[in-house]
Motif scaffolding. Structure first.
Motif, PDB file in Angstrom:
ATOM      1  N   GLU A 190       0.828  -1.213   0.000  1.00 49.53           N
ATOM      2  CA  GLU A 190       0.000   0.000   0.000  1.00 49.53           C
ATOM      3  C   GLU A 190       0.859   1.259   0.000  1.00 49.53           C
ATOM      4  O   GLU A 190       0.506   2.263  -0.615  1.00 49.53           O
ATOM      5  N   ARG A 191       2.004   1.197   0.678  1.00 47.45           N
ATOM      6  CA  ARG A 191       2.904   2.353   0.721  1.00 47.45           C
ATOM      7  C   ARG A 191       3.677   2.519  -0.587  1.00 47.45           C
ATOM      8  O   ARG A 191       4.182   3.598  -0.877  1.00 47.45           O
ATOM      9  N   VAL A 192       3.798   1.424  -1.349  1.00 46.59           N
ATOM     10  CA  VAL A 192       4.514   1.475  -2.637  1.00 46.59           C
ATOM     11  C   VAL A 192       3.565   0.927  -3.705  1.00 46.59           C
ATOM     12  O   VAL A 192       3.640  -0.243  -4.081  1.00 46.59           O
ATOM     13  N   PRO A 193       2.654   1.753  -4.213  1.00 47.52           N
ATOM     14  CA  PRO A 193       1.614   1.271  -5.128  1.00 47.52           C
ATOM     15  C   PRO A 193       2.140   0.604  -6.392  1.00 47.52           C
ATOM     16  O   PRO A 193       1.459  -0.261  -6.971  1.00 47.52           O
ATOM     17  N   SER A 194       3.340   0.975  -6.836  1.00 41.09           N
ATOM     18  CA  SER A 194       3.875   0.389  -8.074  1.00 41.09           C
ATOM     19  C   SER A 194       4.433  -1.011  -7.873  1.00 41.09           C
ATOM     20  O   SER A 194       4.833  -1.656  -8.846  1.00 41.09           O
ATOM     21  N   ALA A 195       4.476  -1.480  -6.633  1.00 39.16           N
ATOM     22  CA  ALA A 195       4.956  -2.835  -6.366  1.00 39.16           C
ATOM     23  C   ALA A 195       3.788  -3.811  -6.449  1.00 39.16           C
ATOM     24  O   ALA A 195       2.844  -3.728  -5.665  1.00 39.16           O
ATOM     25  N   ALA A 196       3.867  -4.747  -7.387  1.00 43.35           N
ATOM     26  CA  ALA A 196       2.813  -5.753  -7.509  1.00 43.35           C
ATOM     27  C   ALA A 196       2.899  -6.789  -6.400  1.00 43.35           C
ATOM     28  O   ALA A 196       1.908  -7.443  -6.060  1.00 43.35           O
ATOM     29  N   ALA A 197       4.102  -6.957  -5.819  1.00 38.58           N
ATOM     30  CA  ALA A 197       4.290  -7.951  -4.757  1.00 38.58           C
ATOM     31  C   ALA A 197       5.448  -7.496  -3.875  1.00 38.58           C
ATOM     32  O   ALA A 197       6.244  -6.629  -4.243  1.00 38.58           O
ATOM     33  N   ALA A 198       5.525  -8.109  -2.691  1.00 37.71           N
ATOM     34  CA  ALA A 198       6.573  -7.742  -1.742  1.00 37.71           C
ATOM     35  C   ALA A 198       6.987  -8.958  -0.936  1.00 37.71           C
ATOM     36  O   ALA A 198       6.225  -9.920  -0.778  1.00 37.71           O
ATOM     37  N   HIS A 199       8.207  -8.903  -0.437  1.00 33.49           N
ATOM     38  CA  HIS A 199       8.735  -9.954   0.432  1.00 33.49           C
ATOM     39  C   HIS A 199       9.679  -9.286   1.431  1.00 33.49           C
ATOM     40  O   HIS A 199      10.252  -8.231   1.137  1.00 33.49           O
ATOM     41  N   VAL A 200       9.838  -9.894   2.605  1.00 30.53           N
ATOM     42  CA  VAL A 200      10.683  -9.316   3.651  1.00 30.53           C
ATOM     43  C   VAL A 200      11.643 -10.377   4.163  1.00 30.53           C
ATOM     44  O   VAL A 200      11.236 -11.519   4.448  1.00 30.53           O
ATOM     45  N   VAL A 201      12.927 -10.003   4.266  1.00 28.20           N
ATOM     46  CA  VAL A 201      13.943 -10.884   4.843  1.00 28.20           C
ATOM     47  C   VAL A 201      14.642 -10.134   5.976  1.00 28.20           C
ATOM     48  O   VAL A 201      14.206  -9.055   6.369  1.00 28.20           O
ATOM     49  N   LEU A 235      10.809   4.912   0.683  1.00 24.18           N
ATOM     50  CA  LEU A 235       9.756   4.314  -0.127  1.00 24.18           C
ATOM     51  C   LEU A 235       9.197   5.268  -1.164  1.00 24.18           C
ATOM     52  O   LEU A 235       8.732   4.851  -2.226  1.00 24.18           O
ATOM     53  N   ALA A 236       9.212   6.560  -0.863  1.00 23.92           N
ATOM     54  CA  ALA A 236       8.702   7.582  -1.765  1.00 23.92           C
ATOM     55  C   ALA A 236       9.613   8.803  -1.672  1.00 23.92           C
ATOM     56  O   ALA A 236      10.390   8.931  -0.722  1.00 23.92           O
ATOM     57  N   PRO A 237       9.555   9.727  -2.628  1.00 26.00           N
ATOM     58  CA  PRO A 237      10.437  10.893  -2.590  1.00 26.00           C
ATOM     59  C   PRO A 237      10.312  11.679  -1.284  1.00 26.00           C
ATOM     60  O   PRO A 237       9.228  11.788  -0.710  1.00 26.00           O
ATOM     61  N   HIS A 238      11.448  12.222  -0.818  1.00 25.88           N
ATOM     62  CA  HIS A 238      11.478  13.010   0.409  1.00 25.88           C
ATOM     63  C   HIS A 238      11.990  14.410   0.066  1.00 25.88           C
ATOM     64  O   HIS A 238      13.048  14.547  -0.557  1.00 25.88           O
ATOM     65  N   PRO A 239      11.269  15.456   0.458  1.00 27.74           N
ATOM     66  CA  PRO A 239      11.657  16.818   0.060  1.00 27.74           C
ATOM     67  C   PRO A 239      13.032  17.247   0.561  1.00 27.74           C
ATOM     68  O   PRO A 239      13.697  18.057  -0.088  1.00 27.74           O
ATOM     69  N   GLU A 271       9.310   3.704  -4.974  1.00 28.25           N
ATOM     70  CA  GLU A 271       8.206   3.986  -5.877  1.00 28.25           C
ATOM     71  C   GLU A 271       8.691   4.565  -7.204  1.00 28.25           C
ATOM     72  O   GLU A 271       8.264   4.127  -8.285  1.00 28.25           O
ATOM     73  N   THR A 272       9.592   5.524  -7.139  1.00 26.40           N
ATOM     74  CA  THR A 272      10.092   6.154  -8.365  1.00 26.40           C
ATOM     75  C   THR A 272      10.863   5.163  -9.230  1.00 26.40           C
ATOM     76  O   THR A 272      10.725   5.138 -10.465  1.00 26.40           O
ATOM     77  N   ARG A 273      11.675   4.309  -8.613  1.00 24.99           N
ATOM     78  CA  ARG A 273      12.456   3.349  -9.385  1.00 24.99           C
ATOM     79  C   ARG A 273      11.566   2.299 -10.046  1.00 24.99           C
ATOM     80  O   ARG A 273      11.810   1.881 -11.175  1.00 24.99           O
ATOM     81  N   LEU A 274      10.535   1.864  -9.354  1.00 24.87           N
ATOM     82  CA  LEU A 274       9.628   0.891  -9.958  1.00 24.87           C
ATOM     83  C   LEU A 274       8.846   1.515 -11.108  1.00 24.87           C
ATOM     84  O   LEU A 274       8.639   0.887 -12.150  1.00 24.87           O
ATOM     85  N   LEU A 297      16.015   4.937   6.468  1.00 24.72           N
ATOM     86  CA  LEU A 297      15.097   6.060   6.298  1.00 24.72           C
ATOM     87  C   LEU A 297      13.637   5.684   6.498  1.00 24.72           C
ATOM     88  O   LEU A 297      12.815   6.550   6.812  1.00 24.72           O
ATOM     89  N   LEU A 298      13.287   4.421   6.334  1.00 21.15           N
ATOM     90  CA  LEU A 298      11.920   4.001   6.646  1.00 21.15           C
ATOM     91  C   LEU A 298      11.633   4.164   8.131  1.00 21.15           C
ATOM     92  O   LEU A 298      10.491   4.410   8.538  1.00 21.15           O
ATOM     93  N   GLY A 299      12.661   4.026   8.968  1.00 20.86           N
ATOM     94  CA  GLY A 299      12.481   4.213  10.406  1.00 20.86           C
ATOM     95  C   GLY A 299      11.924   3.008  11.129  1.00 20.86           C
ATOM     96  O   GLY A 299      11.337   3.135  12.205  1.00 20.86           O
ATOM     97  N   GLY A 300      12.102   1.822  10.557  1.00 22.42           N
ATOM     98  CA  GLY A 300      11.542   0.621  11.152  1.00 22.42           C
ATOM     99  C   GLY A 300      12.590  -0.316  11.710  1.00 22.42           C
ATOM    100  O   GLY A 300      13.730   0.080  11.975  1.00 22.42           O
ATOM    101  N   PRO A 301      12.244  -1.593  11.880  1.00 12.24           N
ATOM    102  CA  PRO A 301      13.174  -2.582  12.420  1.00 12.24           C
ATOM    103  C   PRO A 301      14.162  -3.040  11.357  1.00 12.24           C
ATOM    104  O   PRO A 301      13.962  -2.801  10.153  1.00 12.24           O
ATOM    105  N   GLN A 302      15.226  -3.697  11.780  1.00 15.83           N
ATOM    106  CA  GLN A 302      16.165  -4.250  10.811  1.00 15.83           C
ATOM    107  C   GLN A 302      15.466  -5.320   9.984  1.00 15.83           C
ATOM    108  O   GLN A 302      14.934  -6.298  10.503  1.00 15.83           O
TER     109      GLN A 302
END
Length: 454
Positions: A133-144, A254-258, A267-270, A284-289
């Motif tokens: 949802e945060r990266v609309p251009s991604a059709a799928a996602a995975h986390v490692v 995940l998205a451009p930052h001013p 998002e821009t790269r996809l 920069l996402l500010g989350g867990p490793q």
């Protein structure tokens, strides 16, 4: 009076270990921290009494004061280095929402169970949905489990025994002696280097692409900059070559930052045509490793079903923290990046005024902070700091509330850019606790070059 008799009398008055352990506060602590940690604190207190540092009747109180906050060995610190994402301090601080999510997920959860049907469900499905949802251009996602693992998994699943085409200018070292070429070769892939350190055109890639090409890899050199006579092929140009393009953006934007216009985002790269984007979650996402993989559904499915994906998967606590980071309020990282210089200066002046009134040699000064975590090299964030005598550096680091600053021009600077506003009073109390004799080894705990700690 004979000194030996006095010393012996004092030692005889030191309470026995079992007597001290009977203190209700230490009984409760043993249930919370374990008996080993409590006994160790009691022994330290008894040693202090034998050395004459405390009175014998103060052993129990001292033991309570020496108890660790938790049963784990990690100690929370106040990051006053001026580096928002300090690798040595664990990079991103989790938001309050993420911390609550981790606590809730610590017990049994529905991580792989659909509670409505009672059958097995996809692991981390709600976190993955939040990421898409945060990266609309991604059709799928995975986390490692981290950013390097994401790239290793992609290379293993898609390029083992085949070629990865990469620019010579992007063959980077990612930190702690680990080099990108070594990681990629370890997967069984072959690297096909093109171009030069400072200039690589799309024609350089096109000249070597063939049947053995698994994908083109574009890596953001996030912890350094090459300026002057340079040339790099864009994602869109590479996507037109007809082979998958994997882009490692590194810092997790995940998205451009001013404030960070030169920092690549997923998002821009996809949208530009990348087949897959890999990134870190604790920058920069500010989350867990964790390592994020975003992109085409077929490729993500191939990668996520590879046997290595099982070894690199994340636990429920990471998934809980990641989802709360994605769906919750602003993270501490976002707050620190957006902090205005005027507000930081006001905080520094207020703290300096209060501490100076207590007789401490302190003043508010302008400072230069950085992003860190291998992100936004060369970007300076105007900040403000408390300037203290050099001896404060090690004393603050080793105090009851560890504070890590940096040394600059013979002074200890406590930069407020990465210090939460609600920690201002804790920071002030830590400084007040140092206002005594000079500390030893003043340089041992300070970071002299904050930008080098990315």
């Amino acid at each position: 009076m004979d000194q030996r008799v006095t010393t012996t009398d004092v030692r005889r008055r030191i309470p026995r270990t079992d007597a001290v352990l009977g203190d209700p506060r230490l009984i409760e602590a043993a249930q919370r921290l374990g008996s080993g940690a409590v006994k160790a604190a009691v022994r330290q207190a008894q040693e202090r009494a034998r050395a004459g540092a405390i009175a014998p009747d103060g052993v129990a109180d001292t033991a309570v004061a020496l108890l660790p906050r938790t049963a784990g060995g990690l100690r929370p610190v106040i990051n006053a280095t001026g580096v928002v994402l300090h690798t040595n301090l664990g990079r991103a601080s989790l938001s309050a929402a993420a911390r609550r999510a981790v606590r809730e997920a610590a017990g049994p959860t529905d991580i792989e169970l659909d509670l409505r049907t009672g059958v097995r469900a996809r692991r981390g499905r709600t976190a993955l949905a939040a990421l898409r949802e945060r990266v609309p251009s991604a059709a799928a996602a995975h986390v490692v489990n981290n950013g390097a693992a994401a790239l290793v998994l992609v290379a293993t699943a898609l390029a083992a025994g085949k070629e990865i085409v990469i620019s010579r200018g992007e063959m980077v070292e990612i930190g702690d002696g680990f080099r990108l070429p070594d990681l990629l070769v370890s997967t069984g892939a072959r690297l096909r280097e093109v171009g030069t350190t400072n200039r690589t055109s799309v024609a350089d890639y096109a000249a070597v692409i063939g049947p053995e090409t698994a994908f083109v890899l574009k890596v953001h050199p996030s912890n350094f900059r090459v300026t002057g006579f340079t040339r790099a092929a864009g994602t869109g140009e590479l996507a037109a070559l007809g082979v998958p393009v994997v882009v490692d953006i590194g810092s997790g934007l995940l998205a451009p930052h001013p404030l960070l216009p030169d920092e690549p985002d997923a998002e821009t790269r996809l949208r530009a045509g990348a087949s897959l984007v890999t990134a870190s979650g604790d920058k920069l996402l500010g989350g867990p490793q964790c390592g994020l993989l975003l992109g085409q559904e077929e490729l993500v499915r191939t990668v996520s079903r590879h046997p290595l994906a099982r070894a690199l998967r994340v636990d429920k606590l990471t998934l809980a923290a990641l989802e709360a980071t994605l769906t919750g309020p602003e993270t501490p990282t976002a707050v620190a990046l957006a902090a205005g210089p005027a507000g930081l200066r006001h905080r520094a002046e207020r703290l300096a005024s209060a501490l100076a009134a207590d007789g401490i040699d302190v003043r508010a000064v302008e400072s230069a902070a950085s992003v860190g975590g291998g992100g936004a090299p060369g970007v300076t964030l105007p900040s403000a700091a408390l300037s203290l005598p050099e001896r404060y550096a090690a004393a603050l680091r080793t105090g009851p509330v560890p504070v890590v600053g940096r040394l600059e021009a013979g002074r200890c600077l406590l930069d407020l850019r990465a210090v939460a506003r609600e920690d201002d009073e804790r920071l002030a109390e830590a400084v007040r606790s140092v206002g005594g004799p000079a500390a030893t080894d003043p340089a041992a705990g300070a970071v002299t070059d904050p930008a080098a700690e990315g």
